[in-house]
Design a protein around this motif. Structure first.
Motif, mmCIF file in Angstrom:
data_model
loop_
_atom_site.group_PDB
_atom_site.id
_atom_site.type_symbol
_atom_site.label_atom_id
_atom_site.label_comp_id
_atom_site.label_asym_id
_atom_site.label_seq_id
_atom_site.Cartn_x
_atom_site.Cartn_y
_atom_site.Cartn_z
ATOM 1 N N LYS A 103 0.838 -1.189 0.000
ATOM 2 C CA LYS A 103 0.000 0.000 0.000
ATOM 3 C C LYS A 103 0.882 1.251 0.000
ATOM 4 N N VAL A 104 0.582 2.179 -0.886
ATOM 5 C CA VAL A 104 1.262 3.469 -0.929
ATOM 6 C C VAL A 104 0.182 4.551 -0.958
ATOM 7 N N ASN A 105 0.088 5.300 0.131
ATOM 8 C CA ASN A 105 -0.955 6.330 0.252
ATOM 9 C C ASN A 105 -2.350 5.773 -0.024
ATOM 10 N N GLY A 106 -2.582 4.574 0.488
ATOM 11 C CA GLY A 106 -3.896 3.959 0.352
ATOM 12 C C GLY A 106 -4.141 3.260 -0.972
ATOM 13 N N GLU A 107 -3.173 3.272 -1.885
ATOM 14 C CA GLU A 107 -3.320 2.641 -3.193
ATOM 15 C C GLU A 107 -2.463 1.384 -3.275
ATOM 16 N N ASP A 108 -2.923 0.423 -4.068
ATOM 17 C CA ASP A 108 -2.191 -0.840 -4.225
ATOM 18 C C ASP A 108 -1.125 -0.719 -5.302
ATOM 19 N N TYR A 109 0.105 -1.085 -4.941
ATOM 20 C CA TYR A 109 1.226 -1.129 -5.880
ATOM 21 C C TYR A 109 1.747 -2.568 -5.949
ATOM 22 N N ILE A 110 1.938 -3.055 -7.164
ATOM 23 C CA ILE A 110 2.339 -4.445 -7.394
ATOM 24 C C ILE A 110 3.778 -4.471 -7.874
ATOM 25 N N CYS A 111 4.535 -5.463 -7.411
ATOM 26 C CA CYS A 111 5.973 -5.537 -7.703
ATOM 27 C C CYS A 111 6.218 -6.058 -9.127
ATOM 28 N N LEU A 112 6.715 -5.176 -9.990
ATOM 29 C CA LEU A 112 7.031 -5.568 -11.366
ATOM 30 C C LEU A 112 8.234 -6.499 -11.409
ATOM 31 N N THR A 113 9.141 -6.309 -10.468
ATOM 32 C CA THR A 113 10.331 -7.158 -10.403
ATOM 33 C C THR A 113 9.927 -8.613 -10.195
ATOM 34 N N ASP A 114 8.946 -8.844 -9.316
ATOM 35 C CA ASP A 114 8.449 -10.210 -9.094
ATOM 36 C C ASP A 114 7.719 -10.717 -10.330
#
Length: 271
Positions: free
Chosen positions: A15-26
């Motif tokens: 979570k970043v400022n209430g938003e979902d961020y997904i790991c592109l590296t993974d």
């Protein structure tokens, strides 16, 4: 930090400022061959999509720097890292993080487009898995809200006991007995047994009787705690309150369960 698994690939979500961020590296681990996130970022279509997204969601986006970068995207020599792209454009759609869960993260909208770059099949599966994660989170939020409601009403309930049942100068030991008895009034009305009886009947289970209650039972308990506080204020004796609360519990559970009052823990009725 949470994780989802897509096509045997474990992917971090934060979570970043209430938003979902997904790991592109993974996510990149699922793509065959030697590829880098910079290979995707240098693509003109990728940059155009990110630029439109930033225009919609980021009022501080540096369009001047972005235009320079986009114009260079057609050159064979063009290459830009996520860290440099963010620094030059003030983008919020991408983030490069260091540390234990380090890597390149993208807002879910951008990450789903990155998934399409990996393969159409991968995009379908990651969207499906992400939706499952959101549904699970909503379920947990609902359960937590019911537990918090029960805790708040319990505080109202115990405050009523403190001001109406506990005589002046009472010892802490005496007070704890009164609180325990009042808690068991609700347990008896709802479940047909005291907390001690439940522990003796379920020695292998951890926690207490309310930890194993259904959402409907927790809703009913919350209502009963408020009503018991009112009954205490009115000066009703405990035995009378027990009968009233039990009848209320049976009535309310009948409504909540749509006529099905087959509750595991309510073994007997109190009259």
């Amino acid at each position: 930090m949470t994780k989802i698994t897509v096509k045997d690939t474990e992917i971090n979500v934060l979570k970043v400022n209430g938003e979902d961020y997904i790991c592109l590296t993974d996510m990149l681990k699922a793509k065959d061959g030697d590829f880098f996130i910079t290979d995707w970022l240098r693509n003109r279509n990728t940059l155009e999509f990110i630029g439109i997204w930033e225009k919609v969601y980021n009022r501080d986006f540096n369009y001047g720097e972005f235009a320079i970068i986009k114009n260079q995207s057609g050159l064979n020599s063009f290459k830009i890292s996520v860290k440099e792209f963010v620094a030059r454009t003030n983008a919020i759609s991408l983030q490069a993080k260091a540390g234990r869960y380090g890597g390149t993260y993208a807002h879910k909208d951008i990450a789903f487009e990155f998934a399409m770059w990996i393969s159409p099949e991968f995009k379908i599966y990651i969207v499906k898995e992400f939706q499952r994660l959101k549904e699970e989170e909503q379920h947990l939020i609902g359960w937590s809200a019911k537990r918090e409601l029960s805790k708040i009403n319990y505080r109202i309930h115990t405050d009523a006991i403190k001001h109406n049942l506990i005589p002046a100068e009472i010892t802490k030991a005496q007070a704890s007995v009164i609180y325990a008895n009042e808690a068991d009034v609700l347990n008896m009305a709802m479940f047909g047994m005291t907390a001690k009886q439940w522990r003796e009947a379920n020695p292998a289970l951890k926690g207490n009787i309310r930890d194993y209650a259904s959402i409907n039972e927790l809703i009913c308990l919350s209502n009963m705690e408020n009503l018991n506080a009112v009954f205490i204020e009115q000066g009703l004796p405990q035995s009378e309150r027990l009968i009233k609360l039990n009848r209320i519990a049976i009535h309310q559970m009948g409504i909540l369960e749509s006529g099905d009052i087959d509750r595991r823990l309510l073994k007997k009725k109190i009259f």
